[in-house]
Design a protein around this motif. Sequence first.
Motif, PDB file in Angstrom:
ATOM      1  N   ASN A 191       0.821  -1.210   0.000  1.00 28.02           N
ATOM      2  CA  ASN A 191       0.000   0.000   0.000  1.00 28.02           C
ATOM      3  C   ASN A 191       0.855   1.259   0.000  1.00 28.02           C
ATOM      4  O   ASN A 191       0.522   2.260  -0.651  1.00 28.02           O
ATOM      5  N   VAL A 192       1.952   1.214   0.757  1.00 24.39           N
ATOM      6  CA  VAL A 192       2.867   2.360   0.759  1.00 24.39           C
ATOM      7  C   VAL A 192       3.423   2.589  -0.642  1.00 24.39           C
ATOM      8  O   VAL A 192       3.485   3.722  -1.151  1.00 24.39           O
ATOM      9  N   ARG A 193       3.785   1.479  -1.316  1.00 20.72           N
ATOM     10  CA  ARG A 193       4.368   1.596  -2.652  1.00 20.72           C
ATOM     11  C   ARG A 193       3.348   2.139  -3.658  1.00 20.72           C
ATOM     12  O   ARG A 193       3.673   2.966  -4.507  1.00 20.72           O
ATOM     13  N   LYS A 194       2.097   1.695  -3.534  1.00 26.54           N
ATOM     14  CA  LYS A 194       1.107   2.048  -4.553  1.00 26.54           C
ATOM     15  C   LYS A 194       0.432   3.386  -4.301  1.00 26.54           C
ATOM     16  O   LYS A 194       0.036   4.072  -5.253  1.00 26.54           O
ATOM     17  N   HIS A 195       0.265   3.784  -3.049  1.00 24.22           N
ATOM     18  CA  HIS A 195      -0.634   4.898  -2.763  1.00 24.22           C
ATOM     19  C   HIS A 195      -0.007   6.082  -2.012  1.00 24.22           C
ATOM     20  O   HIS A 195      -0.406   7.224  -2.246  1.00 24.22           O
ATOM     21  N   SER A 196       0.942   5.809  -1.124  1.00 20.16           N
ATOM     22  CA  SER A 196       1.291   6.878  -0.178  1.00 20.16           C
ATOM     23  C   SER A 196       2.309   7.879  -0.725  1.00 20.16           C
ATOM     24  O   SER A 196       2.323   9.043  -0.323  1.00 20.16           O
ATOM     25  N   GLY A 197       3.218   7.416  -1.599  1.00 20.94           N
ATOM     26  CA  GLY A 197       4.293   8.298  -2.049  1.00 20.94           C
ATOM     27  C   GLY A 197       5.301   8.593  -0.952  1.00 20.94           C
ATOM     28  O   GLY A 197       5.999   9.612  -1.000  1.00 20.94           O
ATOM     29  N   ALA A 198       5.395   7.710   0.046  1.00 20.83           N
ATOM     30  CA  ALA A 198       6.311   7.932   1.172  1.00 20.83           C
ATOM     31  C   ALA A 198       7.747   7.661   0.744  1.00 20.83           C
ATOM     32  O   ALA A 198       8.018   6.959  -0.235  1.00 20.83           O
ATOM     33  N   SER A 199       8.668   8.228   1.511  1.00 23.05           N
ATOM     34  CA  SER A 199      10.091   7.985   1.276  1.00 23.05           C
ATOM     35  C   SER A 199      10.701   7.124   2.370  1.00 23.05           C
ATOM     36  O   SER A 199      11.763   6.534   2.190  1.00 23.05           O
ATOM     37  N   ARG A 200      10.000   7.019   3.503  1.00 25.65           N
ATOM     38  CA  ARG A 200      10.537   6.253   4.633  1.00 25.65           C
ATOM     39  C   ARG A 200       9.399   5.489   5.321  1.00 25.65           C
ATOM     40  O   ARG A 200       8.306   6.024   5.514  1.00 25.65           O
ATOM     41  N   VAL A 201       9.692   4.252   5.690  1.00 21.23           N
ATOM     42  CA  VAL A 201       8.721   3.400   6.388  1.00 21.23           C
ATOM     43  C   VAL A 201       9.408   2.739   7.566  1.00 21.23           C
ATOM     44  O   VAL A 201      10.537   2.229   7.434  1.00 21.23           O
ATOM     45  N   ALA A 202       8.771   2.769   8.713  1.00 23.80           N
ATOM     46  CA  ALA A 202       9.292   2.102   9.908  1.00 23.80           C
ATOM     47  C   ALA A 202       8.421   0.891  10.211  1.00 23.80           C
ATOM     48  O   ALA A 202       7.200   1.001  10.346  1.00 23.80           O
ATOM     49  N   VAL A 203       9.059  -0.277  10.309  1.00 19.57           N
ATOM     50  CA  VAL A 203       8.361  -1.537  10.604  1.00 19.57           C
ATOM     51  C   VAL A 203       8.960  -2.105  11.881  1.00 19.57           C
ATOM     52  O   VAL A 203      10.181  -2.339  11.947  1.00 19.57           O
ATOM     53  N   GLN A 204       8.119  -2.342  12.864  1.00 19.71           N
ATOM     54  CA  GLN A 204       8.598  -2.868  14.145  1.00 19.71           C
ATOM     55  C   GLN A 204       7.693  -4.031  14.595  1.00 19.71           C
ATOM     56  O   GLN A 204       6.478  -3.899  14.691  1.00 19.71           O
ATOM     57  N   VAL A 205       8.317  -5.175  14.859  1.00 20.30           N
ATOM     58  CA  VAL A 205       7.621  -6.368  15.346  1.00 20.30           C
ATOM     59  C   VAL A 205       8.212  -6.737  16.690  1.00 20.30           C
ATOM     60  O   VAL A 205       9.420  -6.948  16.806  1.00 20.30           O
ATOM     61  N   THR A 206       7.369  -6.826  17.701  1.00 23.98           N
ATOM     62  CA  THR A 206       7.847  -7.143  19.047  1.00 23.98           C
ATOM     63  C   THR A 206       6.976  -8.239  19.653  1.00 23.98           C
ATOM     64  O   THR A 206       5.785  -8.360  19.348  1.00 23.98           O
ATOM     65  N   GLY A 207       7.596  -9.031  20.509  1.00 14.88           N
ATOM     66  CA  GLY A 207       6.886 -10.080  21.214  1.00 14.88           C
ATOM     67  C   GLY A 207       6.627  -9.679  22.650  1.00 14.88           C
ATOM     68  O   GLY A 207       7.507  -9.109  23.317  1.00 14.88           O
ATOM     69  N   ALA A 208       5.413  -9.971  23.154  1.00  8.96           N
ATOM     70  CA  ALA A 208       5.053  -9.636  24.528  1.00  8.96           C
ATOM     71  C   ALA A 208       5.381 -10.798  25.458  1.00  8.96           C
ATOM     72  O   ALA A 208       5.589 -11.934  25.029  1.00  8.96           O
TER      73      ALA A 208
END
Length: 401
Positions: free
Chosen positions: A310-327
Amino acid sequence: MLLKPRWWDITVAAGALVIAVGTVFGFGPTSPARQAVALAATAGFVLAYALIARGGIERPVPWRSHAFLVAAFAVITVGCAAAGFMAMLQTLAYPLVWVLGDTRRRGILGSVVVAAATFTGFAINGAPGASGLASGAATAGFSLVFAIALGMWIASIAEYGEERARLLADLTAAQAQVEALSRDRGAAEERERLARDIHDTLAQTLAGLVLLAERAGRRSREGRADAAADAIGEVEQVAREALGEARALVARTAAVPSDQALDAALGRLSDRFRAETGLDIDLRVDTAGAEIDRERQVVMLRCVQELLANVRKHSGASRVAVQVTGAADGGLRLEVADDGAGFDPAAPRTGFGLDGMRERVALAGGTLVMATAPGAGARVVIELPAAPVAASAIRGAEAAS
């Protein structure tokens, strides 16, 4: 048993034999002429059964009932006129008129006819005066009351059995309908699951292939052979990934490593999007010590894949932060934020991606929260519960197919 001609054949034959033997050996009249009449009446009853009554036992027909009543009235009257012992024919006539009548009204009327025949025969054969009539009336009346009571009781049992059979048929039909609806629902859920998987795997990968192919073509037209060769190499790599994803779909297994290496899978996904789009993707995965089952790996990987697409197709963003954490309780948390154009979440959408992602998260028992506005980027937070809930939910959806 009452509606089986074979059993009636045995009953009528045995009953007639007993009456004939009793007539000849002591219970019947002593006069040879009367014995002959009594035996003829017995034979006439058997003949009336064979020619008229037997054909109407399984499939009652009004004319058979009426004809048998006429014949029974005649033979019982003649028999009882010859010998009182011939009233034994009632034991065969009463149940037959109820079976042939097929309704309570016809059964009662037939019983009255048999009783009238018995009374008439006794009146002809009995002692002169009131005593003969009283004897005939007592015999006919008692047998009539008993026959009607027994016939009503048997009719009520038969009606109860028919009602139970009807209810059982209705229940069987309802169960078949529920089973058909369950199959249809399972098939619909399976189609939805396949649609999500195809959208999240092959569709995204093929979209990346289109971008890489366009890049390779553009570089080739510009005369940049080395850059075009690099882009073609990336096309080959992504095509191999698409082949692996297709094989995984065919085998109905998730396109993630079997060693539960979610970190590596997310890393490869991020590298591919960086190569395709040039995005600055900041990936952070902290699941040390967490037992991540295969189902939740699929959910996390597909959600990250969908959000990056979705970021690639729609947002026109230059930076994306992805964070996965376990509780600590075994749950998982995913947060994806970009600096793109954002959008109005209340506006109508035509795509399948966000809705499919919400459904996938819901099947896993998780929650999805989205914060976005035009010009303010987008931030999505997904939280999944501990493994048993997610696993059981997804396995239940898979098993429905």
